[in-house]
Design a protein around this motif. Structure first.
Motif, short mmCIF file in Angstrom:
data_model
loop_
_atom_site.label_atom_id
_atom_site.label_comp_id
_atom_site.label_asym_id
_atom_site.label_seq_id
_atom_site.Cartn_x
_atom_site.Cartn_y
_atom_site.Cartn_z
N ALA A 1 0.83 -1.21 0.00
CA ALA A 1 0.00 0.00 0.00
C ALA A 1 0.87 1.25 0.00
CB ALA A 1 -0.94 -0.01 1.21
N ALA A 2 1.91 1.28 0.82
CA ALA A 2 2.81 2.44 0.88
C ALA A 2 3.50 2.66 -0.46
CB ALA A 2 3.84 2.24 1.99
N ARG A 3 3.93 1.60 -1.11
CA ARG A 3 4.59 1.71 -2.41
C ARG A 3 3.65 2.30 -3.46
NH1 ARG A 3 4.08 -0.91 -6.66
NH2 ARG A 3 3.00 -2.70 -5.77
N ILE A 4 2.40 1.87 -3.46
CA ILE A 4 1.40 2.38 -4.41
C ILE A 4 1.13 3.86 -4.14
CG2 ILE A 4 -1.01 2.23 -5.13
CD1 ILE A 4 -0.77 -0.84 -4.54
N VAL A 5 0.90 4.18 -2.87
CA VAL A 5 0.52 5.54 -2.48
C VAL A 5 1.63 6.55 -2.75
CG1 VAL A 5 0.04 7.00 -0.45
CG2 VAL A 5 -1.21 4.85 -0.77
N GLU A 6 2.87 6.19 -2.47
CA GLU A 6 3.95 7.20 -2.48
C GLU A 6 4.21 7.84 -3.82
OE1 GLU A 6 7.12 5.15 -0.60
OE2 GLU A 6 7.71 4.03 -2.36
N ALA B 1 -1.69 11.10 4.76
CA ALA B 1 -1.19 11.85 5.92
C ALA B 1 -2.29 12.72 6.53
CB ALA B 1 0.00 12.70 5.52
N ASN B 2 -3.07 13.41 5.70
CA ASN B 2 -4.17 14.24 6.21
C ASN B 2 -5.20 13.40 6.94
OD1 ASN B 2 -3.29 16.76 5.41
ND2 ASN B 2 -4.41 16.73 3.49
N SER C 1 0.32 2.73 9.98
CA SER C 1 1.48 1.98 9.51
C SER C 1 1.79 2.27 8.05
CB SER C 1 1.26 0.47 9.70
OG SER C 1 1.15 0.15 11.05
N VAL C 2 0.76 2.40 7.24
CA VAL C 2 0.96 2.75 5.83
C VAL C 2 1.60 4.13 5.74
CG1 VAL C 2 -0.17 3.26 3.62
CG2 VAL C 2 -0.91 1.29 4.98
N ALA C 3 1.06 5.09 6.48
CA ALA C 3 1.61 6.46 6.45
C ALA C 3 3.07 6.47 6.87
CB ALA C 3 0.79 7.37 7.36
N SER C 4 3.42 5.68 7.88
CA SER C 4 4.81 5.62 8.35
C SER C 4 5.75 4.96 7.35
CB SER C 4 4.88 4.85 9.68
OG SER C 4 4.21 5.55 10.69
N ALA C 5 5.21 4.07 6.53
CA ALA C 5 6.03 3.34 5.57
C ALA C 5 6.23 4.09 4.24
CB ALA C 5 5.41 1.97 5.28
N ILE C 6 5.52 5.18 4.04
CA ILE C 6 5.66 5.95 2.80
C ILE C 6 7.01 6.64 2.81
CG2 ILE C 6 4.77 7.92 1.49
CD1 ILE C 6 1.95 7.07 2.50
N VAL C 7 7.79 6.41 1.75
CA VAL C 7 9.16 6.93 1.68
C VAL C 7 9.14 8.43 1.39
CG1 VAL C 7 11.33 6.81 0.41
CG2 VAL C 7 10.09 4.72 0.99
N ASN C 8 8.30 8.87 0.45
CA ASN C 8 8.25 10.29 0.09
C ASN C 8 7.58 11.07 1.21
OD1 ASN C 8 9.37 9.75 -2.41
ND2 ASN C 8 7.40 9.51 -3.39
N ASP C 9 8.12 12.22 1.55
CA ASP C 9 7.55 13.09 2.57
C ASP C 9 6.24 13.69 2.04
OD1 ASP C 9 8.63 16.26 4.05
OD2 ASP C 9 6.99 14.91 4.57
N PRO C 10 5.09 13.38 2.69
CA PRO C 10 3.80 13.87 2.20
C PRO C 10 3.70 15.39 2.14
CG PRO C 10 3.48 12.20 3.89
CD PRO C 10 4.95 12.52 3.84
N SER C 11 4.48 16.09 2.93
CA SER C 11 4.40 17.56 2.91
C SER C 11 5.10 18.16 1.71
CB SER C 11 4.99 18.13 4.20
OG SER C 11 6.40 17.88 4.23
#
Length: 177
Positions: free
Chosen positions: A128-133, A147-148, A165-175
């Motif tokens: 999920a993190a890989r897809i989202v990032e 993140a929001n 856990s998904v939010a924490s695993a995302i490599v790219n900084d959401p901000s």
């Protein structure tokens, strides 16, 4: 119908987009919040889909219920249908919802259509993190959406450990910094 309520479990909690008279924490039984929808419009594209939340069968979900004034009922439904049914991945439902103050109300909400091609099913945190990032759609970057949602859930005192856990695993900084 004496009252009209809308149950939000994702971005509707922090960005309803319609006028309301009352906003109350609420719980919906029989469904759980799940990052189970491949987003082709709002947070991704058909070439690079993102993931957004849906209500999937099983468990329960804490969210927010909005009471809408009678004069705004039709415009709210029209708005929500335009927003939520853009690809018909959701099914419009009226569900029994328990408000934090103990009231039981019927609320309009949108649940995932498991037969729809955009239904992603259960996905592991890392996938999920890989897809989202790397996904971006017309409503913005997918990591910002996740993140929001996590931040607003925490503000409301709602913990969603899997989504956190998904939010924490995302490599790219959401901000974007």
């Amino acid at each position: 119908m004496d009252e009209f309520w809308v149950f939000g479990y994702g971005s509707l909690m922090w960005n309803p987009g319609f006028p309301y008279e009352e906003r109350v924490l609420a719980q919906l039984g029989g469904y759980r919040r799940s990052l189970c929808v491949r987003s082709y419009v709002h947070r991704g594209t058909e070439e690079r889909p993102g993931l957004v939340l849906g209500l999937d069968r099983g468990g329960s979900c804490k969210g927010v219920a909005f009471r809408v004034a009678p004069s705004d009922w039709q415009s709210t439904v029209d708005y929500l249908r335009e927003r939520e049914l853009v690809t018909s991945v959701y099914l419009e439902r009226h569900v029994r919802t328990r408000l934090a103050d103990g009231r039981d109300v019927r609320a309009l909400t949108y649940v995932i259509d498991r037969a729809h091609s955009q239904y992603a099913g259960a996905i592991a945190v890392d996938e999920a993190a890989r897809i989202v990032e790397s996904a971006v759609g017309r409503s913005g970057p997918n990591p910002v959406y996740v993140a929001n949602t996590v931040a607003h859930l925490r503000e409301l005192g709602i913990r969603d450990h899997w989504l956190e856990s998904v939010a924490s695993a995302i490599v790219n900084d959401p901000s974007g910094d």
